[in-house]
Design a protein around this motif. Sequence first.
Motif, short mmCIF file in Angstrom:
data_model
loop_
_atom_site.label_atom_id
_atom_site.label_comp_id
_atom_site.label_asym_id
_atom_site.label_seq_id
_atom_site.Cartn_x
_atom_site.Cartn_y
_atom_site.Cartn_z
N VAL A 1 0.87 -1.18 0.00
CA VAL A 1 0.00 0.00 0.00
C VAL A 1 0.90 1.23 0.00
N VAL A 2 0.67 2.13 -0.95
CA VAL A 2 1.54 3.30 -1.10
C VAL A 2 0.68 4.56 -1.09
N ASN A 3 1.18 5.60 -0.42
CA ASN A 3 0.44 6.85 -0.31
C ASN A 3 0.60 7.70 -1.56
N ILE A 4 -0.46 8.36 -1.95
CA ILE A 4 -0.43 9.41 -2.97
C ILE A 4 -0.56 10.74 -2.22
N ARG A 5 0.40 11.65 -2.45
CA ARG A 5 0.46 12.88 -1.65
C ARG A 5 0.22 14.12 -2.51
N GLY B 1 9.08 7.47 -5.96
CA GLY B 1 9.54 6.66 -7.08
C GLY B 1 10.17 5.34 -6.66
N TRP B 2 10.78 5.32 -5.45
CA TRP B 2 11.44 4.08 -5.03
C TRP B 2 10.45 3.00 -4.61
N LEU B 3 9.18 3.31 -4.61
CA LEU B 3 8.14 2.31 -4.32
C LEU B 3 7.40 1.89 -5.59
N THR B 4 8.01 2.18 -6.74
CA THR B 4 7.38 1.84 -8.02
C THR B 4 8.41 1.23 -8.95
N ILE B 5 7.92 0.65 -10.04
CA ILE B 5 8.76 0.22 -11.15
C ILE B 5 8.35 1.05 -12.36
N ALA B 6 9.34 1.71 -12.98
CA ALA B 6 9.05 2.58 -14.11
C ALA B 6 9.25 1.83 -15.41
N TYR B 7 8.39 2.12 -16.36
CA TYR B 7 8.47 1.46 -17.66
C TYR B 7 8.34 2.47 -18.78
N ASN B 8 9.20 2.33 -19.79
CA ASN B 8 9.12 3.12 -21.01
C ASN B 8 8.45 2.29 -22.08
N ASN B 9 7.63 2.93 -22.87
CA ASN B 9 6.84 2.21 -23.86
C ASN B 9 6.75 3.06 -25.12
N PRO B 10 7.79 3.03 -25.98
CA PRO B 10 7.84 3.96 -27.10
C PRO B 10 6.71 3.81 -28.10
N ASN B 11 6.09 2.66 -28.18
CA ASN B 11 5.03 2.47 -29.17
C ASN B 11 3.64 2.80 -28.64
N GLN B 12 3.59 3.18 -27.37
CA GLN B 12 2.28 3.44 -26.79
C GLN B 12 1.66 4.70 -27.37
N VAL B 13 0.40 4.67 -27.64
CA VAL B 13 -0.31 5.83 -28.17
C VAL B 13 -1.35 6.24 -27.15
N TYR C 1 4.13 16.24 2.73
CA TYR C 1 2.86 16.66 2.14
C TYR C 1 1.73 15.72 2.58
N ASP C 2 0.52 16.25 2.51
CA ASP C 2 -0.65 15.50 2.96
C ASP C 2 -0.95 14.32 2.04
N ILE C 3 -1.54 13.28 2.62
CA ILE C 3 -1.94 12.09 1.88
C ILE C 3 -3.31 12.32 1.25
N ILE C 4 -3.42 12.08 -0.07
CA ILE C 4 -4.70 12.21 -0.76
C ILE C 4 -5.45 10.89 -0.73
N THR C 5 -4.77 9.83 -1.15
CA THR C 5 -5.37 8.51 -1.23
C THR C 5 -4.24 7.48 -1.22
N GLN C 6 -4.56 6.24 -1.45
CA GLN C 6 -3.57 5.17 -1.47
C GLN C 6 -3.78 4.28 -2.69
N VAL C 7 -2.68 3.66 -3.16
CA VAL C 7 -2.75 2.71 -4.26
C VAL C 7 -2.15 1.39 -3.79
N ASN C 8 -2.42 0.34 -4.54
CA ASN C 8 -2.04 -1.00 -4.14
C ASN C 8 -0.98 -1.59 -5.06
N ASN C 9 -0.34 -2.63 -4.57
CA ASN C 9 0.68 -3.34 -5.34
C ASN C 9 0.11 -3.79 -6.68
#
Length: 654
Positions: A313-317, A360-372, A324-332
């Motif tokens: 469970v990760v906070n969105i601030r 950012g350290w609680l996420t995995i980032a992905y690049n997707n050059p063909n995404q539209v 900063y204040d917590i707005i909501t939370q997201v899940n794995n």
Amino acid sequence: MRRKGKYLFIFLLIFLIYSGTFAYAAETYNIDGKNISYNYPPINILIDGVKQNPNMKPLMIDNHVFVPVRFISEKMGAQIGYDSTKVWITYNGDKIVLYFYKDTAYVNDKPVKLDSSVKLVNYGYTYVPLRFISEAFKNNVNWDENTNTVYIDSKTGTDTQIASAKLSVQSSNTTQTSQPNLNNTSTNQNTQDTSVKPYTVDSIGFTNMNDARSVIILTQDSNYNISKSPNKDAIFVDLNNAVLKNGVYGFALDDKVVKGVIPTQLTPNTVRVIITLSSDADYSVAQQDGKLIINIQPIITTLPSSLMVNADVVNIRTGPGTQYDIITQVNNGDILSVINKSDDWYKVKLQNGVVGWIAGWLTIAYNNPNQVASDISNFDRRTLTAGGSQSSRGNIGQALTSLPYAGKGVWYSIYSTMPTANDLSRFVNARVTHIYLEVATSKAGFPDKWKKWLDDLLPAAHRAGIKVIAWLYTDLKDTTYDASLTAQVANYVTPSGYRVDGIAADIEELPQKDPVTASKKVEDYATQTLKNLPAGMPFIAITYPPQYRPNYPYATMSKYFDAIALMDYWHVSSANYTYDDAKNFVSDSIKKVQFLAGNNVNIEVILHGYDDGYGLPSVDELRGALDASKDAVGYSIYTWNTLNDELKDVFANY
């Protein structure tokens, strides 16, 4: 002095940290309706009654004394080392390491509560909080708050006072200054001529045109130094023969690159203008018509197309930091759209439209050059499924932004039972990346009971980092109806707001002796379907391998579908199949389709995992088929429920 607003308060703190200059009167600020007073007294350090180098002075912020490490080291004889990120102290064989990471202080890798948000600073010297030094030296360092004296006892533990640092408060209209030893990159190496009357800094302005920003300093002083802070969060402009004209103040900015501008009289003849940055930026300088112009160009950071949450469970601030204040939370496993970045924080948009910041350290980032994704405001999971680079086989680290049919997959049909929680747990351990789930047919349509399967499976699978591809059986007797049915499944949104990550059509009932008609059916169906698919959603054709249907229109499928999934079912008689039989069958199917449809076609092989009246394949057969599948983009097995335990183990462990 009285200023309202949190920005000026923040900039005052930055001013204290960066410049080493203190105003002594009490400052009162109105923050969210509350009057808060801060008093930053001047600090002089006396060692045995002798005033020390100002670069060695302690720093006091929010009633916490920060003692220069070099001072401790020289006077105590302890083994102390430091760099810009951490301090390590060895005393009597005990080692303590202090560092700050993500707004948290750590002592020997254990988080400790800080009463102040001040981080380690190393602009020629490093401060370490006195209370941590005290702990390291077993309380041989003490600060008497009543007398404003720092006592540092000898390492032998005697009561002898080796040194004291007197903190003397001067009058409110006096200013003490000190200049840290910055390793500046000088744009003008002239030494200061104190015999020359200082120039004045008459005004400071800011302009913003497109991506370029400029801080304009009105002064005739040509003796200047410019440098960037080690943390890349500020640019220092030192005017070495200038004084601030009365009425020249700092200001805050609502800008994505420049946060604010803070001028200060660093020494009687030196003005420092601190340009605080919201993001890293390059700078250049020009001087003309009595103006010193610092041009600031943002360093463009390539943002990932999306992030996958990589914690339970990760906070969105509301802002880029834990303060900063917590707005909501997201899940794995949740997928977020990336809007912007600040240091290690990402500004993201959730599927329900909420915008906020995530660590950012609680996420995995992905690049997707063909995404539209033509409109980020309409972002949802459908934009996360466009093609990208081929994922490594069975790599659970691939997020929903990778090819949904890449890696390792399992199949469920309308004749199967739904995946259980235990199944999903096993799939995660087995590095399964995607699940095919049948939810519609040309005859039955898309009934509520199969919609319910998606309602239950999609949230659970996404939390586990597993994609879900919906598939339907199409007889193509009415291509318009089948196209409408396919689009209906692809656009379905669960009550909790989830969509499938791809759509696949099982195409088996094509005329074998009339390839022209077969091709036309596929083209009609595909072109009508593509008009109504969510933007970027992969479209997959499921069909026979060329060993069974050599005249099927693979080239047409390759033209209109993102991938072809071949039903490589080799175990279709009572023959005694071997490892090589299975391997050769799968390998041949891949090569033949690549020849018929073109080498660039994306192929997933569906391996034989059911009893067609001739028994299940053997363990050796499955291993042969798996070894051959290395030449395909993805590999999967039909179906998981029909495998015995031994075959499940082989597939899961491959």
